[in-house]
Design a protein around this motif. Sequence first.
Motif, PDB file in Angstrom:
ATOM      1  N   PRO A 181      -1.564   0.135   5.693  1.00 50.22           N
ATOM      2  CA  PRO A 181      -1.753   1.154   4.412  1.00 50.22           C
ATOM      3  C   PRO A 181      -0.314   1.218   3.461  1.00 50.22           C
ATOM      4  O   PRO A 181      -0.447   1.307   2.442  1.00 50.22           O
ATOM      5  CB  PRO A 181      -1.846   2.459   5.325  1.00 50.22           C
ATOM      6  CG  PRO A 181      -1.323   2.199   6.668  1.00 50.22           C
ATOM      7  CD  PRO A 181      -1.518   0.882   6.887  1.00 50.22           C
TER       8      PRO A 181
ATOM      9  N   ASN B 189      -7.518 -10.805   3.861  1.00 49.00           N
ATOM     10  CA  ASN B 189      -8.263  -9.685   3.300  1.00 49.00           C
ATOM     11  C   ASN B 189      -8.038  -8.740   3.984  1.00 49.00           C
ATOM     12  O   ASN B 189      -8.372  -7.446   3.800  1.00 49.00           O
ATOM     13  CB  ASN B 189      -9.549 -10.212   3.378  1.00 49.00           C
ATOM     14  CG  ASN B 189      -9.911 -10.845   2.211  1.00 49.00           C
ATOM     15  OD1 ASN B 189      -9.540 -10.716   1.098  1.00 49.00           O
ATOM     16  ND2 ASN B 189     -10.979 -11.959   2.495  1.00 49.00           N
ATOM     17  N   TRP B 190      -7.750  -8.644   5.586  1.00 51.31           N
ATOM     18  CA  TRP B 190      -7.525  -7.555   6.372  1.00 51.31           C
ATOM     19  C   TRP B 190      -6.617  -6.610   6.109  1.00 51.31           C
ATOM     20  O   TRP B 190      -6.032  -5.556   6.596  1.00 51.31           O
ATOM     21  CB  TRP B 190      -7.480  -8.087   8.024  1.00 51.31           C
ATOM     22  CG  TRP B 190      -6.606  -8.964   8.270  1.00 51.31           C
ATOM     23  CD1 TRP B 190      -6.609 -10.365   8.407  1.00 51.31           C
ATOM     24  CD2 TRP B 190      -4.794  -8.838   8.354  1.00 51.31           C
ATOM     25  NE1 TRP B 190      -5.481 -11.105   8.588  1.00 51.31           N
ATOM     26  CE2 TRP B 190      -4.490 -10.372   8.720  1.00 51.31           C
ATOM     27  CE3 TRP B 190      -4.047  -8.024   8.367  1.00 51.31           C
ATOM     28  CZ2 TRP B 190      -3.195 -10.504   8.911  1.00 51.31           C
ATOM     29  CZ3 TRP B 190      -2.458  -8.163   8.464  1.00 51.31           C
ATOM     30  CH2 TRP B 190      -2.224  -9.551   8.877  1.00 51.31           C
TER      31      TRP B 190
ATOM     32  N   THR C 297      -0.435  -1.670   1.009  1.00 53.72           N
ATOM     33  CA  THR C 297      -1.524  -1.605   0.489  1.00 53.72           C
ATOM     34  C   THR C 297      -1.311  -0.586  -0.749  1.00 53.72           C
ATOM     35  O   THR C 297      -1.537  -0.723  -1.955  1.00 53.72           O
ATOM     36  CB  THR C 297      -2.808  -1.280   1.093  1.00 53.72           C
ATOM     37  OG1 THR C 297      -3.133  -2.483   1.860  1.00 53.72           O
ATOM     38  CG2 THR C 297      -4.047  -1.329   0.112  1.00 53.72           C
TER      39      THR C 297
ATOM     40  N   ALA D 176      -5.467  -5.026   3.325  1.00 52.73           N
ATOM     41  CA  ALA D 176      -6.047  -3.670   2.812  1.00 52.73           C
ATOM     42  C   ALA D 176      -6.515  -2.619   3.715  1.00 52.73           C
ATOM     43  O   ALA D 176      -6.337  -1.523   3.663  1.00 52.73           O
ATOM     44  CB  ALA D 176      -7.317  -4.072   1.778  1.00 52.73           C
ATOM     45  N   GLN D 177      -7.049  -3.026   4.972  1.00 51.07           N
ATOM     46  CA  GLN D 177      -7.647  -1.966   5.881  1.00 51.07           C
ATOM     47  C   GLN D 177      -6.242  -1.782   7.020  1.00 51.07           C
ATOM     48  O   GLN D 177      -6.083  -0.546   7.417  1.00 51.07           O
ATOM     49  CB  GLN D 177      -8.753  -2.534   6.779  1.00 51.07           C
ATOM     50  CG  GLN D 177      -9.887  -2.546   5.984  1.00 51.07           C
ATOM     51  CD  GLN D 177     -10.263  -3.994   4.900  1.00 51.07           C
ATOM     52  OE1 GLN D 177      -9.673  -4.810   5.086  1.00 51.07           O
ATOM     53  NE2 GLN D 177     -10.480  -3.413   3.620  1.00 51.07           N
ATOM     54  N   GLU D 178      -5.411  -2.764   7.274  1.00 52.04           N
ATOM     55  CA  GLU D 178      -4.640  -2.498   8.415  1.00 52.04           C
ATOM     56  C   GLU D 178      -3.262  -2.202   8.025  1.00 52.04           C
ATOM     57  O   GLU D 178      -2.441  -1.768   8.905  1.00 52.04           O
ATOM     58  CB  GLU D 178      -4.756  -3.898   9.157  1.00 52.04           C
ATOM     59  CG  GLU D 178      -6.071  -4.345   9.789  1.00 52.04           C
ATOM     60  CD  GLU D 178      -5.893  -5.356  10.775  1.00 52.04           C
ATOM     61  OE1 GLU D 178      -4.761  -5.587  11.521  1.00 52.04           O
ATOM     62  OE2 GLU D 178      -7.038  -6.053  10.771  1.00 52.04           O
TER      63      GLU D 178
ATOM     64  N   ARG E 192       0.519  -6.320  12.415  1.00 51.98           N
ATOM     65  CA  ARG E 192      -0.984  -6.007  12.916  1.00 51.98           C
ATOM     66  C   ARG E 192      -0.709  -5.325  14.372  1.00 51.98           C
ATOM     67  O   ARG E 192      -1.695  -4.565  14.569  1.00 51.98           O
ATOM     68  CB  ARG E 192      -1.571  -7.352  13.000  1.00 51.98           C
ATOM     69  CG  ARG E 192      -1.786  -8.130  11.789  1.00 51.98           C
ATOM     70  CD  ARG E 192      -2.854  -9.215  11.761  1.00 51.98           C
ATOM     71  NE  ARG E 192      -4.264  -8.610  11.830  1.00 51.98           N
ATOM     72  CZ  ARG E 192      -5.432  -9.493  11.946  1.00 51.98           C
ATOM     73  NH1 ARG E 192      -5.209 -10.620  12.014  1.00 51.98           N
ATOM     74  NH2 ARG E 192      -6.414  -9.061  11.912  1.00 51.98           N
TER      75      ARG E 192
END
Length: 895
Positions: free
Chosen positions: A675, A668-669, A678, A671-673, A594
Motif C-alpha cells: 500500500p 501486478n500483485w 502504491t 497494487a494489493q500487497e 511481501r
Amino acid sequence: MNAEQQRVNESEDPRAPWRQWGPYVSARQWGTVREDYSADADAWAHFPFDHSHQRAYRWGEDGLAGLCDIDGFLNLGLALWNGRDDRLKERLFGLTNPQGNHGEDAKEYWWALDGTPTHSHAQWLYRYPQAAFPYQELIDGNAARGYDDDEFELSDTGVLQDNRFFDVVVTHAKASPTDIVMEVTATNHGPEAAPLHLVPQLWFRNTWSWGLDDHRPEIVLADGAGEYAEGQVVLEARHHELGRVRLSADGSPRVLFCDNETNFATLYGEEAAPAGHTAYPKDAINRSIVHGEDAGNPEPTGTKAALWWQFDQVGPGESVTVRLRLAASLSHELQQTHEPQLPVLESADEVLATRRREADEFFAEVIPEETSEEDRHIARRAFAGLQWGKQLYLYDVPRWLAGDPAQPPPPPERLDRHTGRNVHWQHVNLAEVISMPDEWEYPWFATWDLAFHTVPLAHVDPAFAKFQLLLMCREWAMHPNGQLPAYEWNFSDVNPPVHPWAAWQVYSIDGNQDRDFLQRIVLKMLLNFPWWVNRKDADGSNIFEGGFLGMDNVGLFDRSDELPGGGRLEQADATAWMGMFCLRMLRMSVELAREDPAWDEVATKFLVHFLAISETMEDTGSDHVSLWDAETSFFQDVLVESDGTAHRMPVRSMVGLLPLTGVAILPNWVAQELPDLTDFLRGWTERRPELQDALLHTNFHGYSIRTLSMISQEQLTSLVGYLLDEEEFLAPHGIRSLSAAHRDGITVRVGGDDLGLRYEPAESRSGMFGGNSNWRGPIWFPVNTMLTDALRIYGRGAGIDLQVEFPSGSGHRRSLTQIATELEQRLVSLFRPGPDGRRPSTPIHHPSGPLWDGHPTFSEYFNGDNGTGLGASHQTGWTAMVAHYICAPDGITNR
C-alpha cells in the motif's frame, strides 16, 4: 540428486570441507600490486618475471595447475623441462604492460578442460614446446611493434611448427575432501622422439621471512619411506595449522629439497642477505635440474620439494603418466562439525573414474537436455574456466603499506595521501578465494567483473556466487564511505554499480527463495547508493559523473583523469547505471516487502530516486543541455567546462545505449500487497504529472502491465534502431561498443585541443590505459548481457506488442524478446565451429587443425567485424556468461 550436487548442497559455507582444497594457486603472482614495494608504484618492474623463480613472494604463490589449501599454506604444482629451456617451466610467461605493444599479454597456450564446484574433479591442459622457449624473442618481437600492429605471439616464433609440443594434462580428483589424486599425462604430438622431465613440486608459502610468524614448516621424507624401484616415495609436510600432510608418488622419482626463500646472492649480492638465510634458496631445484648443479639440500628436508621424473625419449604419439596422492586431515574444528561426506574411494583409478563420471552427471543436469553437444561442450568449458579462475587473494593493505618488521621499510612515497596507491583503503584486509577476471592477465579481483562472474556461477554454485557478491560489501572490502573497491591497481577508481543487477540475477537463477541473501545485499547497497549520490552528482541534478566506469578508452579522453580544460563530464552511462541501480533496488525491496512490510518504504525511496533520474534523462542536463540529442536521437555525454559552458560529445557509443537498461516491470500483485508504494505512486504522479512518462502502461490479453522505464517509447524505438543497424552497432556476433559509423573517425575540440576517435574493431590503437583493452568497437560480453536482459524486460512489458526490424532496414520484423534471444545466439556463435572447424572467437594467432579447433578460447573481448578473440585470453570471468545463455536460453523470467 547426483553426487556432486549433494556435495555442493552440503558445502554452502565457503570454508566447508569440500572447499578446503582447490585450484586456488594464482597463475601469476609476479608483477602484481601486492608484491610491489617500490616508490614509483611500478609493479611490473619491481617484481619482474625474471625474479619469479629466485625470489620469495610475500602475498601468494603461482604455478602450473596449482592446488592449495584454502589458506594457501601448502601448494602443489607442476614444473616441466624439455632439456632445452634455460629454466624450469614453473609458471606461465607473458609480457608486462610496458613490454607488450597492446599491454600485458600471456604468451602461452593452455585451457581449462573441466572443473566441478567442489573441485572434486578438475582438469587442465598446457601446451609445452619441445624447442627452447623463446622468451627473449617474444620480448624483442613485441618491442619492435606498435599499436597499429598485431601482437607477436608464440606461434609466430615457429617453435610449434609440425606440432612439436607436448600436451600436458593435469587432473585432480578428490577421494574425500582432503584426499586428492593428481595425475599428469604428457603426450608427444611431434614427428620425432623428444625428452621430457615431469617435476611436480610441493612447497609452503613463505610466512616466516617477514618477522610476523616464528613458525617454520618443513617437508621431509616420511618415516620409513625412501626411494624404491618398486613402491612409493612419500613426502610429509608439517605445519602448525595444517598438521601433517602426506604426498605419495608412484614409481621412483628422484627427490630434491630446498627452501621457498629468496636467492639473495644471485639477485642482490651475498652482502645483502639477512642473517640466517638459507643456503638452498627457491631456485635450487631449477639449478639442479637445468644446470646440473648440486644445489639442493643434501639433507631430505626443506620448505620446498620436487619429485623428478626424467623421460629421455618420448616417442611420437606416445604418452607418459605420473601419479601423486595428497592426503591431509580435516582441522579439529571441521572434524567436530562435519560428518564424513560420501564414501572414501580407494584406488587412484577408482577415484579418477568415479569423479569424472560424477562430473558428467552433474553437468548433464545443469545444462538443459535439449542442448546440442557442441553448445554443451562450450558451456562446460566456460564453467571449467570459472572454477580454475578461483584464486586465493591475500592483501592486507595497512600491513602492505607499512612493510614488515624483518624487511627494509617501504619508501615514504607509498604513504603519500595524494599519490600513494590505495592509501585511503587501509581497512582492506582480504584473505579469501575470489573469482578472478583472467587467471594470468588479471589475477586480482575487479568488482564489476566479479558481479558478472556470479551470474554463470549461480547455475552451478549459487552459494559461492552469493558469497562473492556479499564479500565485496563486507567491512574489510567496502569503504566506510560506502564505495566498493574497484581493482587493486586503484581501489578508488569507479566501477559501474552492477551489484544489484547481479544479485537479482543470482537470486532468480537460484529459485527466488533466498530472502536472507536478498536482504543482506539490499542493506549493503543502501550504504553504497548514497556514496554515488553524494560523490558523483556534483550539482544535485540527478545527472551523474561516474568517470572511468570500466570502459577504458570508449571516449575522446580518459574519463578518470582531470578533464581537458577542467570542468566535469556528465555521463549518459553513469546516469543510466544509477537508474538501473534504483530499479533493481526497487525490485528487490518489493520482493522483500511481501513478507516484511518495512521494506515497502524502502521500495518507495528508490521509486522516488528513479523518477527523478528518469525526468532528468527526459529533460535537461547542465545549463539546459540535455543528454538526449534530439538531432541524432541518441544519448551522449555532456562536457561542462570550468566557465559553465556545456556541450555534448558527438559520439555514438555504448555510453548512449546503456539508458536502455533502466527498465523494470512492477508485478501486478504490488497494487494489493504494497500500500505505501502504491499510494505514493498514485499520489505523486497526480501531483507531478510530468513523472508519468516513466510509467508505461500496456494492456495485453486483458491484463495490465506496468513498466518503469528511464526512456520514452520514442527513445526506445530510436535506440533499438541504432542497436540493430549493421552499419552502427549490430555485428555478426553481438553488439559493438562503438558505432561502426565512426570508421572514418571524428574530431572534437575540447579544452583547446583537437581530440579524435575512430571505430577500431580489434586491438586498441590508443595508449590510453596502457593499450591493454579497447572499447572503441569490439564486442564485450557484460554490456551485451545487460542490453539483451533489458530488451527481454521491455518485451515482456511496455514493448510486448512492439515489432521492430531485425536487422534495421531488412524488412524482417521481430519482437523484442525474440531479438534478445537472437542477439544472445550471435554471442554463442562466437564459440561454435564454422564450416572449416575454426571458431570465430579463436584468436588469430592460434593455429588451426584437430589439436587446436576443439578448444574454445574465452577472450576478454571480440573483434567487432569478425568476432576474433582479443585481449586477455582466459577471461572466463565475464565471458563465461556464454554458459548463462546456453543454460537459460529464454532468460530469467522473474523480473
